[in-house]
Design an enzyme around this catalytic site. Structure first.
Site, short mmCIF file in Angstrom:
data_model
loop_
_atom_site.label_atom_id
_atom_site.label_comp_id
_atom_site.label_asym_id
_atom_site.label_seq_id
_atom_site.Cartn_x
_atom_site.Cartn_y
_atom_site.Cartn_z
N HIS A 48 40.79 60.61 36.33
CA HIS A 48 40.49 61.89 37.00
C HIS A 48 39.01 62.28 36.94
O HIS A 48 38.61 63.22 37.63
CB HIS A 48 41.34 63.01 36.39
CG HIS A 48 42.82 62.79 36.55
ND1 HIS A 48 43.49 63.05 37.72
CD2 HIS A 48 43.74 62.28 35.70
CE1 HIS A 48 44.78 62.75 37.57
NE2 HIS A 48 44.96 62.27 36.35
N MET A 85 50.88 58.01 38.22
CA MET A 85 50.53 58.56 36.90
C MET A 85 51.70 58.30 35.94
O MET A 85 52.85 58.53 36.28
CB MET A 85 50.29 60.06 37.02
CG MET A 85 50.02 60.68 35.67
SD MET A 85 49.32 62.30 35.79
CE MET A 85 50.05 63.07 34.37
#
Ligand code: DHE
Length: 539
Positions: A48, A85
């Site tokens: 991220h 994820m």
């Protein structure tokens, strides 16, 4: 204030400068915030971004996270997403998940810079060049040594590929990531996620670290100068934070030059955190190919005169990640994984040769090169987001109709694949799928007979070959690496930090296990780098 922060940094935690908080901002007490910052850096920032602007993972700036809200965020972190994820319920406690969900709704703090002053202060020559051996002092077949990442212990295991015995376990950086070789094959350079670079001399009686430096605060890549006349002269390390690369003396790691990668994306926007992804070293020019993730710009860095450094900037696509050479080492193929593309650079001409559309999230490692019976030389990648192995034609001279086109998509046993591998002396192509949520797939690999691709692959449960005690947790089978001769394939069985792991050595002809390397010191083995194959970019 920075002095204290930097001291903490050396303890491998990325500290944050205090950001500007909004009045209604969710908040955490100091201890919970510090603990969450550490978890974010260790577990989340890779995908991220430190500034949370997103890359492989989604943008996690407060304007987005606050829309989702505390409960939804906790659920996503707990269970993972279909977008790739992973679930964190078996990694983090309920309280940690709760705090991290709050933390990512808070304004991101900006970590400090790491310039020449900090680089020099962190640099240490453990054994100066004049005190190093003048010839190999051990009897190990160095060309067949494997440098094995022990991810969670921050070490590498040097394993003798002939005897399968551990030669030494060397302390390296936090969550150590990859190893690369000097052009001569004498030195192994190991980069940790905390930016710590260690240089190991294989000529010592017991190979050990001879120089070390902290190249940044968060890093993934390293390589060396391999062009004729520059052998073992330079090392280069790329950082995620600060976004920059550092050129060092190849013998001592003395920092010589820092180059920022901050700049403009391929779609014309300024980005404050364009991280350095893969780096490869050319043998046809004094050049590194340095891939900048967020901008989608590929830099060809000419190191023949580092005081007057020349960079050729090639526009490709976002977000660049990993890649490797074609078999001629003229073309470099790199995954722009969030754009579902592979960018091809012609390093001889210094130009983009093609942008090839692929299935979701190509993830080649360095890829795999072989001669396809119909399409000629091809380069292969597997995918994080699709259960295929993509073959791209790489021979514009003799097979122009297939060059830089997807010529075939072979079926992998799952998506969630990270690495493919073959060897010039083998007729097999191997693919893993360690990020599959389902245990059987994550513990298995697919093997193709390159001469009989129509026959379909075999799927082998490699974890079962290791004979480790049964447990509910997944024993992820990850990253094939060949031995020097190309007749053995080594796979890591990547179990939990407190569980036994192993390396399974498979006979490449019979596909049967040949040896299982087990040792309590082999904690979470992941990447394996055979000296010969890494030195010569054989894959
Ligand atoms: Fe890696 C290569 C980044 C997670 C094992 N990994 C690379 C490269 C990059 C990268 C940029 C290319 C380096 C080069 O060639 O110069 N990796 C990242 C991440 O950002 C990511 C997604 C998340 C993170 O926080 O780090 C990440 N990588 C992992 C893992 O979790 C893996 C599976 C296990 C581990 O050891 O950490 C892992 N990455 C590897 C390996 C390579 C690699 C084994 C080298 C493959 C090769 O054949 O060269």
């Amino acid at each position: 204030m920075w002095k204290g922060l930097k001291a903490a940094l050396l303890a491998s935690v990325l500290p944050m400068a205090v950001g500007t908080a909004f009045a209604d901002e969710p908040s955490l007490g100091k201890d919970a915030k510090d603990a969450s910052a550490k978890i974010y850096f260790e577990r989340c920032a890779g995908c991220h971004g430190v500034l949370r602007k997103g890359a492989t993972g989604k943008n996690l700036e407060p304007e987005n996270t606050r829309k989702l809200g505390q409960n939804r965020l906790e659920k996503i972190i707990t269970n993972g997403t279909d977008g790739g994820m992973v679930n964190f319920d078996d990694i983090l406690s309920k309280d940690e998940i709760k705090n991290i969900a709050t933390y990512i709704q808070m304004t991101p703090d900006t970590p400090p810079e790491w310039g020449m002053k900090e680089l020099t202060a962190s640099w240490k020559v453990v054994v100066p060049p004049e005190k190093r051996p003048t010839k190999q002092m051990n009897k190990i077949n160095l060309q067949n040594v494997f440098s094995v990442t022990l991810r969670d212990s921050g070490e590498v295991a040097l394993i003798d590929g002939d005897t399968k015995k551990i030669v030494n376990i060397v302390k390296t950086g936090y969550a150590v990531h990859i190893s690369r070789l000097s052009a001569s094959g004498r030195y192994v350079y190991v980069i940790g996620r905390d930016g710590k670079l260690d240089m190991i001399d294989l000529w010592m009686e017991k190979p050990a670290v001879v120089a070390t430096i902290k190249t940044g605060l968060d890093a993934r890549s390293v390589d060396t100068s391999k062009f004729k006349g520059f052998e073992d002269k330079y090392a280069v390390a790329g950082s995620y934070w600060p976004p920059q690369y550092v050129i060092m003396d190849g013998q001592t790691l003395e920092p010589l030059k820092v180059v920022s990668t901050r700049g403009i994306t391929v779609d014309g926007q300024y980005h404050p955190e364009p991280r350095v992804a893969s780096i490869v070293s050319s043998v046809i020019k004094p050049e590194w190919v340095i891939n900048i993730k967020e901008t989608g710009q590929i830099k060809l860095v000419d190191y023949s005169d580092i005081k007057n450094l020349k960079e050729t900037t090639i526009e490709s696509a976002k977000f660049l990640h990993d890649g490797g050479w074609d078999s001629t080492k003229r073309y470099f193929l790199v995954a722009a994984n969030a754009s579902n593309k592979v960018a091809v650079v012609d390093t001889k001409e210094g130009k983009l040769a093609a942008l090839v559309d692929t299935k979701a999230k190509p993830h080649p490692g360095r890829g795999a090169n072989f001669v396809h019976p119909k399409f000629g030389p091809v380069w292969a990648t597997s995918h994080l987001g699709a259960d295929v192995i993509t073959l791209i034609g790489t021979d514009p001279e003799k097979h122009p109709e297939y060059a830089w086109k997807v010529v075939a998509e072979l079926k992998n046993h799952g998506s969630g694949s990270l690495f493919v591998k073959t060897h010039p002396n083998s007729n097999h192509l191997w693919a893993d799928a360690p990020l599959m949520p389902e245990k059987e797939s994550a513990e298995s690999v697919t093997v193709f007979d390159i001469d009989n691709l129509d026959k379909g692959p075999q799927v082998i449960n490699v974890a079962a070959m290791a004979g480790l005690p049964d447990s509910k947790s997944v024993k992820r089978v990850v990253q094939a690496e060949y031995n020097e001769a190309g007749d053995e394939v080594w796979y890591s069985i990547w179990a939990g930090k407190t569980e036994p792991s192993a390396i399974v050595v498979i006979d490449d002809k019979t596909l049967k296990p040949k040896a299982v390397i087990k040792d309590p010191k082999l904690i979470t083995p992941t990447g394996k780098f055979n000296v010969h194959n890494t030195q010569h970019d054989i894959y």
